[in-house]
Scaffold this motif. Structure first.
Motif, short mmCIF file in Angstrom:
data_model
loop_
_atom_site.label_atom_id
_atom_site.label_comp_id
_atom_site.label_asym_id
_atom_site.label_seq_id
_atom_site.Cartn_x
_atom_site.Cartn_y
_atom_site.Cartn_z
N ILE A 29 0.70 -1.21 -0.03
CA ILE A 29 0.09 -0.12 0.01
C ILE A 29 0.84 1.33 0.02
O ILE A 29 1.80 1.36 1.11
N VAL A 30 0.78 2.13 -1.00
CA VAL A 30 1.56 3.49 -1.09
C VAL A 30 0.66 4.64 -0.97
O VAL A 30 -0.37 4.70 -1.79
N PRO A 31 0.79 5.25 0.05
CA PRO A 31 -0.02 6.47 0.18
C PRO A 31 0.54 7.61 -1.14
O PRO A 31 1.51 7.68 -1.28
N ALA A 32 -0.67 8.37 -1.29
CA ALA A 32 -0.51 9.25 -2.21
C ALA A 32 -1.24 10.39 -2.05
O ALA A 32 -2.33 10.43 -1.16
N SER A 33 -1.36 11.28 -2.93
CA SER A 33 -2.16 12.54 -2.88
C SER A 33 -2.68 12.95 -4.21
O SER A 33 -1.92 13.12 -5.19
N ILE A 34 -3.91 12.78 -4.77
CA ILE A 34 -4.40 13.50 -6.00
C ILE A 34 -5.53 14.48 -5.85
O ILE A 34 -6.36 14.37 -5.20
N GLN A 35 -4.98 15.55 -6.52
CA GLN A 35 -6.02 16.71 -6.50
C GLN A 35 -6.14 17.27 -5.17
O GLN A 35 -7.47 17.53 -4.69
N LEU A 36 -5.16 17.25 -4.16
CA LEU A 36 -4.88 17.47 -2.82
C LEU A 36 -5.94 16.62 -1.91
O LEU A 36 -6.09 16.97 -0.85
#
Length: 457
Positions: free
Chosen positions: A391-398
């Protein structure tokens, strides 16, 4: 092994190179299949000029006299003056061969070579701006708020800037995006010590290539299929500097040496089919290279193809294959849009697939935090991602997001299924139920495309 008699039919296309064989530096073209050699420009080049082919092989751009950016039509030889920039600035063509991107005075410039108009994106400290294969976003390097170099992507309209790396160390130099848009490479920290690293842009995971024995690795270039990197590794042999022409996988672990140049460092360039590498040689203590040699990776013998004059840069023309094209998927119910390969076919309104991959979308109604949502999906009792998914945390459009990658024991029938989960900016109502999270399933090879391209509408 070297052989100065050219017997091997080497590749296709043309090799553009910078040389003063006529007395002044110009861009020259050499066709390997019949040894045709001709000057493309007349008096426009400099020793620092580097030719960059357009994807359709029709045009070449370079920085020449008085630091002017030129675009040359290779058929008519008409030269257009575009701008004035610093020497060695990276020039990059859009996938449709119409637009140029480059950095000039803290601005990312997008120049339309047909209408001769330009658009600027203000980005102080930016460098190495280049196009993603979709033609909708740009990659570039720039300092973060702490002054540390990071990689970013931004829409060509200058909106939706996203940080792709969490670098905590030295500068990111010579950034180059892989042809498939999934990885980027860079060198660090400087010139005396130059280490090549790559980063998976979907996850931010970095890999460091072993490189040469002196830690002086220069001119890294992606292979046409994005799987490997060729570069020049400086070494000291019998009190003389030479450069080893080497390759490695994009994640490292498979370093191979194919040829030796008698130059301190040499540019390298791949043939369109990825079977050969051209490089410079013929250096002396006082003079730069005066030869272009080619090594065939299927039969590693080095052949001299050009000799004479000073030669400073080379670039093989790209593959004549058409770049992958993309359509844009828009779903007003789930409030999302994203690009997908144009050859994929609609199975249902929520699922498209082709021979090389698929995507399917849905939504999740839950008040749990995203960490719990991601863990529940990744470790579903039926183990759709294998026994040990990542599981890789991410941020998409804040918005908080995560990417789920399968482990090696994932069932084969799952077709390398990965997942992207993103928290909606506002809950979405679908058939009377409020949904807090959007989820997309895709094969692992294409999940990065959706991570980069997803937009809420």
């Amino acid at each position: 092994m070297q052989n100065d008699k050219m017997r091997l039919p080497i590749g296709t296309g043309w090799i553009a190179y910078t040389s003063d064989r006529s007395g002044v530096f110009d861009i020259w073209l050499y066709r390997p299949k019949d040894a045709r050699n001709l000057a493309l420009t007349q008096g426009l080049g400099e020793a620092f000029s580097t030719p960059y082919w357009s994807p359709d092989n029709r045009k070449i751009t370079f920085i020449g006299k008085q630091n002017i950016v030129y675009v040359i039509d290779t058929r008519t030889r008409f030269a257009a003056r575009i701008d004035q920039v610093e020497p060695y600035t990276l020039l990059d063509w859009s996938p449709d061969s119409r637009y140029l991107s480059y950095v000039n005075n803290g601005r990312i410039v997008i120049y339309d070579t047909e209408s001769h108009t330009s658009f600027n994106i203000i980005q102080p400290g930016a460098s190495d701006a280049q196009w993603f294969p979709s033609g909708r976003e740009l990659l570039f390097a720039a300092p973060d708020s702490a002054g540390i170099s990071q990689l970013y992507m931004i829409d060509v309209g200058g909106l939706n800037k996203r940080q792709l790396t969490q670098n905590t160390e030295g500068p990111l130099n010579n950034v180059r995006l892989s042809p498939d848009g999934r990885f980027a490479l860079y060198t660090s920290p400087g010139v005396s010590i130059s280490i090549i690293s790559t980063v998976d842009l979907a996850t931010g995971q970095t890999y460091t290539l072993e490189g040469g024995p002196q830690a002086k690795n220069y001119f890294p270039e992606w292979s046409p299929d994005s799987s490997s990197i060729a570069y020049s590794a400086t070494d000291l042999i019998e009190n003389r500097y030479v450069s080893l022409v080497q390759t490695d996988r994009r994640t490292g672990g498979n370093k191979q040496t194919w040829a030796v140049s008698d130059c301190f460092a040499t540019p390298v360039t791949w043939s369109p089919d990825g079977n050969q590498i051209a490089y410079l040689s013929g250096c002396t203590d006082e003079e730069p290279a005066n030869q272009i040699r080619v090594v065939d990776l299927r039969n590693p013998v080095s052949y001299k193809i050009i000799e004479g004059g000073r030669i400073t840069a080379i670039q093989w023309s790209p593959s004549s294959f058409v770049n992958p094209r993309f359509n844009v998927y828009i779903n007003s119910v789930y409030r999302v849009s994203f690009p997908y390969p144009a050859h994929w076919n609609r199975v249902t309104e929520e699922r498209y697939e082709g021979m090389d991959g698929f995507f399917q979308i849905s939504a999740i109604s839950s008040g749990d935090p995203i960490e719990e949502i991601c863990r529940s999906e990744a470790f579903h009792p039926l183990r759709p991602y294998g026994s040990n998914p990542r599981i890789v945390p991410a941020s998409i459009q804040l918005q908080n997001a995560c990417i789920i990658f399968p482990s090696d024991d994932q069932p084969a029938e799952m077709r390398n299924q990965s997942a992207l989960i993103v928290k909606y900016p506002r809950p979405v109502s679908i058939q009377g139920t409020l949904y807090n999270y959007f989820i997309l399933w895709s094969d692992r090879d294409h999940i990065g495309l959706f991570v980069r391209g997803l937009r809420f509408v």
